[in-house]
Design an enzyme around this catalytic site. Structure first.
Site, mmCIF file in Angstrom:
data_model
loop_
_atom_site.group_PDB
_atom_site.id
_atom_site.type_symbol
_atom_site.label_atom_id
_atom_site.label_comp_id
_atom_site.label_asym_id
_atom_site.label_seq_id
_atom_site.Cartn_x
_atom_site.Cartn_y
_atom_site.Cartn_z
ATOM 1 C CB SER A 50 -0.851 -0.038 1.271
ATOM 2 O OG SER A 50 -1.369 1.223 1.545
ATOM 3 C CE1 TYR A 99 -4.229 -2.655 5.522
ATOM 4 C CE2 TYR A 99 -3.657 -0.334 5.299
ATOM 5 C CZ TYR A 99 -3.945 -1.557 4.733
ATOM 6 O OH TYR A 99 -3.927 -1.683 3.358
ATOM 7 C CE LYS A 144 -1.684 -4.409 3.326
ATOM 8 N NZ LYS A 144 -1.961 -5.767 2.803
#
Ligand code: UDP
Length: 341
Positions: free
Chosen positions: A126, A151, A155
């Site tokens: 991302s 979150y 990544k």
């Protein structure tokens, strides 16, 4: 026919990628725990492609289940790993849920791959890894800054786990695709984005407001240092994003990769503000949106968009669809799903 495992294949980006894979001649096998998607997505894929992919309901964070599942599938050419939790806000309140699921599932897949003959992995990363970059647009060399949320951190850590594992494992190859903001739906409106509960993301919030499910869209902040004061993102049509996975996979399968671990930005190269998105939606659909400006949303960055020159050159991946195309497709999907005529 090359066989590809798609984890999270009933999810939003996963399902659109399955369609493009099938249309490109790959055999698709989906693994998903259905924690944030429904089994009916398989029917949508079948309506579009004529093929209902083989499906396994598996918790990939469970090492034994993962290995047992992969053991039953022969002649795999590669894995596209989408399956992960993705709600930024929830990750702040439940960090361990995110670390446990997103990291364990990746580790289990890599460990399984180490013991098997299939060696190609595509990973969903991302643009959150760049945080609020000082210099725009961001290139793949832009600095990675400390993630704002658990979150985002999963990544970043996942990319590091892949990098270290590739370095220590002969023949294993991977590409991380750093997605910007995927929006829209397949042109057939048979599959699309279906958030459970109140949407966090802008475009599902817009389409649900237009459909009368939400009363009013809130625009989070108009005091940013941008031309109209609202935040800027790089919105990419999910079908263009899905096609980038085919390019990345073909690059690995055909041994065209430059190094065993590569990273690419997948965006349009163009930034649009929240107000531009709202105005474009109104223009392409003819619907007036009920919205109001409210305070900034904590954790949001001001602006980001991708430098796509490296991925265009090396993945031969170029976006075809405009913001208007994407917003209209999102609305067509919402209308069909809600039976709005
Ligand atoms: N946004 C908004 N109202 C909403 C949802 C999002 O104004 O109901 C804004 C958000 O503040 C950000 C942009 O829309 O500037 C994109 O947000 P989204 O959650 O879709 O993606 P993000 O870039 O945060 O991953």
């Amino acid at each position: 026919m090359k066989k590809i495992i798609v984890t999270g294949g009933t999810g939003y980006i996963g399902s659109h990628t399955c369609v493009e894979l099938i249309n490109s001649g790959f055999e698709v096998i989906i693994i998903d725990d259905l924690s944030n998607s429904t089994i009916e997505v398989l029917d949508g894929i079948k309506k579009i492609t004529g093929i209902k992919p083989e499906f396994y309901k598996i918790d990939l964070a469970n090492a034994k289940e993962t290995l047992r599942c992969f053991d039953t599938i022969n002649n795999i050419s590669g894995v596209i790993h989408f399956a992960a939790y993705k709600a930024v806000g929830e990750s702040v309140s439940l960090p361990l849920k995110y670390y446990k699921n997103n990291l364990n599932s990746l580790i289990n897949i890599l460990e399984t791959m180490q013991g098997k003959s299939f060696k190609n992995l595509i990973f969903s990363s991302s643009c959150t890894v760049y945080g609020q970059a000082e210099k725009l647009p961001v290139t793949e060399q832009s600095p990675i800054i400390k993630a704002d949320s658990p979150y985002g951190n999963t990544k970043q850590i996942s990319e590091e786990i892949i990098y270290d594992t590739i370095n220590s494992t002969e023949n294993l190859k991977a590409i991380s695709l750093r997605y910007f903001n995927p929006i829209g739906a397949h042109e057939s409106a048979e599959i699309g984005e279906l958030p459970i509960g109140e949407p966090n993301n802008l475009v599902p919030y817009i389409t649900q407001t237009a459909a009368g499910i939400r009363k009013q869209l809130r625009i989070f902040g108009n005091d940013y240092n941008t031309p109209d004061g609202t935040a800027i993102r790089d919105y990419i049509h999910v079908t263009d994003l899905a096609k980038a996975h085919i390019s990345a996979l073909s690059r690995l399968v055909n041994n065209e990769n430059k190094t065993n671990y590569e990273v690419f930005n997948i965006g349009t190269g163009k930034g649009d503000s929240v107000l531009e998105v709202v105005n474009t939606f109104e223009k392409v659909t003819g619907i007036k949106l009920n919205y109001k400006i409210v305070n900034r949303r904590p954790g949001d960055i001001e602006q980001i968009w991708a430098d796509t020159s490296y991925s265009e050159k090396n993945l031969r991946s170029k976006t075809e669809k405009s913001l208007g195309d994407a917003l209209l497709s999102a609305w067509n999907w919402e209308k069909k799903y809600r039976n709005i005529t």
